[in-house]
Design a protein around this motif. Structure first.
Motif, PDB file in Angstrom:
ATOM      1  N   ASP A 144       0.895  -1.151  -0.111  1.00 58.41           N
ATOM      2  CA  ASP A 144       0.151  -0.022  -0.029  1.00 58.41           C
ATOM      3  C   ASP A 144       0.879   1.208   0.043  1.00 58.41           C
ATOM      4  OD1 ASP A 144      -1.445   2.340   1.589  1.00 58.41           O
ATOM      5  OD2 ASP A 144      -2.977   0.961   1.150  1.00 58.41           O
ATOM      6  N   PRO A 145       0.786   2.031  -0.952  1.00 60.07           N
ATOM      7  CA  PRO A 145       1.599   3.505  -0.996  1.00 60.07           C
ATOM      8  C   PRO A 145       1.496   4.362   0.276  1.00 60.07           C
ATOM      9  CG  PRO A 145       0.250   3.183  -3.035  1.00 60.07           C
ATOM     10  CD  PRO A 145      -0.149   2.167  -1.967  1.00 60.07           C
ATOM     11  N   ALA A 171       2.499   1.734  -9.172  1.00 57.95           N
ATOM     12  CA  ALA A 171       1.934   2.307  -7.768  1.00 57.95           C
ATOM     13  C   ALA A 171       2.194   1.647  -6.950  1.00 57.95           C
ATOM     14  CB  ALA A 171       0.461   3.009  -7.858  1.00 57.95           C
ATOM     15  N   HIS A 172       2.116   0.408  -6.483  1.00 58.38           N
ATOM     16  CA  HIS A 172       2.287  -0.480  -5.522  1.00 58.38           C
ATOM     17  C   HIS A 172       3.810  -0.988  -5.399  1.00 58.38           C
ATOM     18  CE1 HIS A 172      -1.871   0.150  -5.765  1.00 58.38           C
ATOM     19  NE2 HIS A 172      -2.089   0.004  -4.436  1.00 58.38           N
ATOM     20  N   HIS A 173       4.469  -0.739  -6.155  1.00 55.12           N
ATOM     21  CA  HIS A 173       6.098  -1.227  -6.277  1.00 55.12           C
ATOM     22  C   HIS A 173       6.883  -0.464  -5.086  1.00 55.12           C
ATOM     23  CE1 HIS A 173       9.428  -3.071  -7.883  1.00 55.12           C
ATOM     24  NE2 HIS A 173      10.117  -2.115  -7.660  1.00 55.12           N
ATOM     25  N   LEU A 174       6.959  -1.200  -3.997  1.00 57.81           N
ATOM     26  CA  LEU A 174       7.505  -0.384  -2.918  1.00 57.81           C
ATOM     27  C   LEU A 174       8.795  -1.228  -2.589  1.00 57.81           C
ATOM     28  CD1 LEU A 174       4.383   0.159  -0.391  1.00 57.81           C
ATOM     29  CD2 LEU A 174       5.222   1.510  -2.313  1.00 57.81           C
ATOM     30  N   TRP A 175       9.764  -0.449  -1.730  1.00 59.56           N
ATOM     31  CA  TRP A 175      10.892  -1.257  -1.313  1.00 59.56           C
ATOM     32  C   TRP A 175      10.564  -1.326   0.179  1.00 59.56           C
ATOM     33  CZ3 TRP A 175      16.003   1.144  -3.434  1.00 59.56           C
ATOM     34  CH2 TRP A 175      16.359   0.835  -4.690  1.00 59.56           C
ATOM     35  N   ASP A 176      11.059  -2.345   0.758  1.00 58.95           N
ATOM     36  CA  ASP A 176      11.260  -2.595   2.290  1.00 58.95           C
ATOM     37  C   ASP A 176      12.009  -1.420   2.999  1.00 58.95           C
ATOM     38  OD1 ASP A 176      11.878  -3.708   4.887  1.00 58.95           O
ATOM     39  OD2 ASP A 176      10.936  -5.536   4.199  1.00 58.95           O
ATOM     40  N   SER A 236      11.188   2.935  -6.516  1.00 54.42           N
ATOM     41  CA  SER A 236      10.266   2.237  -5.625  1.00 54.42           C
ATOM     42  C   SER A 236       9.374   3.708  -5.420  1.00 54.42           C
ATOM     43  CB  SER A 236      10.558   2.085  -4.278  1.00 54.42           C
ATOM     44  OG  SER A 236      11.245   3.046  -3.352  1.00 54.42           O
ATOM     45  N   ARG A 237       7.976   3.473  -5.113  1.00 51.57           N
ATOM     46  CA  ARG A 237       7.083   4.592  -5.028  1.00 51.57           C
ATOM     47  C   ARG A 237       7.143   4.896  -3.572  1.00 51.57           C
ATOM     48  NH1 ARG A 237       7.509   2.749  -9.278  1.00 51.57           N
ATOM     49  NH2 ARG A 237       9.153   4.323  -9.048  1.00 51.57           N
ATOM     50  N   ASN A 238       7.828   4.500  -2.746  1.00 57.41           N
ATOM     51  CA  ASN A 238       7.800   5.048  -1.437  1.00 57.41           C
ATOM     52  C   ASN A 238       9.322   5.578  -1.144  1.00 57.41           C
ATOM     53  OD1 ASN A 238       9.283   2.271  -1.470  1.00 57.41           O
ATOM     54  ND2 ASN A 238       8.658   2.044   0.704  1.00 57.41           N
ATOM     55  N   LEU A 239       9.980   5.822  -2.327  1.00 57.73           N
ATOM     56  CA  LEU A 239      11.271   6.560  -2.103  1.00 57.73           C
ATOM     57  C   LEU A 239      11.297   7.795  -1.184  1.00 57.73           C
ATOM     58  CD1 LEU A 239      14.439   6.566  -3.226  1.00 57.73           C
ATOM     59  CD2 LEU A 239      13.265   8.056  -4.988  1.00 57.73           C
ATOM     60  N   ALA A 295       8.292  11.391 -19.924  1.00 56.04           N
ATOM     61  CA  ALA A 295       7.842  12.734 -20.301  1.00 56.04           C
ATOM     62  C   ALA A 295       7.716  13.599 -19.238  1.00 56.04           C
ATOM     63  CB  ALA A 295       6.151  12.675 -20.968  1.00 56.04           C
ATOM     64  N   THR A 296       7.016  13.038 -17.838  1.00 60.30           N
ATOM     65  CA  THR A 296       6.362  13.783 -16.714  1.00 60.30           C
ATOM     66  C   THR A 296       7.687  14.057 -15.597  1.00 60.30           C
ATOM     67  OG1 THR A 296       5.549  12.106 -15.572  1.00 60.30           O
ATOM     68  CG2 THR A 296       3.941  13.423 -17.049  1.00 60.30           C
ATOM     69  N   LYS A 297       8.561  12.957 -15.854  1.00 66.33           N
ATOM     70  CA  LYS A 297       9.579  12.826 -14.660  1.00 66.33           C
ATOM     71  C   LYS A 297       8.998  12.838 -13.257  1.00 66.33           C
ATOM     72  CE  LYS A 297      13.425  13.567 -17.610  1.00 66.33           C
ATOM     73  NZ  LYS A 297      13.882  12.692 -17.783  1.00 66.33           N
ATOM     74  N   GLU A 298       7.792  12.606 -13.028  1.00 63.33           N
ATOM     75  CA  GLU A 298       7.116  12.541 -11.936  1.00 63.33           C
ATOM     76  C   GLU A 298       7.814  11.483 -10.717  1.00 63.33           C
ATOM     77  OE1 GLU A 298       3.164  10.022 -12.227  1.00 63.33           O
ATOM     78  OE2 GLU A 298       3.484  11.291 -13.992  1.00 63.33           O
ATOM     79  N   ASP A 299       8.523  10.535 -11.290  1.00 61.38           N
ATOM     80  CA  ASP A 299       9.220   9.568 -10.158  1.00 61.38           C
ATOM     81  C   ASP A 299      10.663   9.957  -9.733  1.00 61.38           C
ATOM     82  OD1 ASP A 299       6.930   8.140  -9.804  1.00 61.38           O
ATOM     83  OD2 ASP A 299       7.442   6.446 -11.140  1.00 61.38           O
TER      84      ASP A 299
END
Length: 177
Positions: free
Chosen positions: A42-43, A66-71, A93-96, A143-147
């Motif tokens: 869960d993000p 969206a749900h690809h996280l690192w521990d 990861s999305r929780n970076l 394109a957005t560089k959002e991550d």
């Protein structure tokens, strides 16, 4: 796992795995984050989640992304372990935002759109970026560089692999001589 810890980021197809393997070949400690640290979570809470059945998610690619996280606990444990002089964490990861400040620097592998399209077209369907919906998502992220973390140092990942790795190492004070 290092006295100094660096993150190598970029969209799928930017070259993170190739850079990681070259750093390992040169004797550096590398953590393949997408293999060693990643899980579906869960993000917001970080709690592990099961992937929904495909029919219940309109855009499975976006859900997976969206749900690809690192521990975070594993990242912390590796960062405080000082057995290696330098460690390179490669992946995304999305929780970076929960741990990005623990790194001495963040590098973004950046490629032009044509290079990205060519690399993704060569991927098998069972690898992320190998399916049309995944490619569309990657193109949007490119394109957005959002991550991309705001503090990331841009590395031209269209250069030959040895040049890319040499540039990263030079920015880490590890100029090859």
């Amino acid at each position: 796992m290092g006295v100094r810890n660096y993150l190598i980021e970029g969209v799928s197809g930017a070259g993170k795995t190739a850079v990681a393997e070259e750093l390992q070949r040169r004797g550096y400690h590398v953590v393949h984050g997408d293999r060693e640290l990643a899980y579906r979570g869960d993000p917001t809470t970080g709690e592990p989640v099961d992937e929904p059945a495909e029919e219940s998610v309109a855009d499975r690619s976006a859900w997976v992304h969206a749900h690809h996280l690192w521990d975070v606990g594993k990242v912390r444990a590796m960062i405080v372990d000082r057995r290696s002089l330098i460690s390179f964490f490669c992946g995304g990861s999305r929780n970076l935002p929960r741990f990005v400040d623990w790194f001495d620097a963040v590098f973004e592998l950046d490629v032009d759109l044509d290079t990205l399209k060519r690399r993704l077209a060569a991927r098998p369907e069972d690898e992320f970026g190998g399916r049309p919906a995944e490619r569309a998502l990657i193109m949007r992220l490119h394109a957005t560089k959002e991550d991309v973390p705001k503090q990331a140092l841009r590395i031209d990942a269209t250069a030959p692999l040895a040049v890319i790795v040499d540039e990263i190492l030079a920015k880490c004070g590890e100029a090859e001589g």
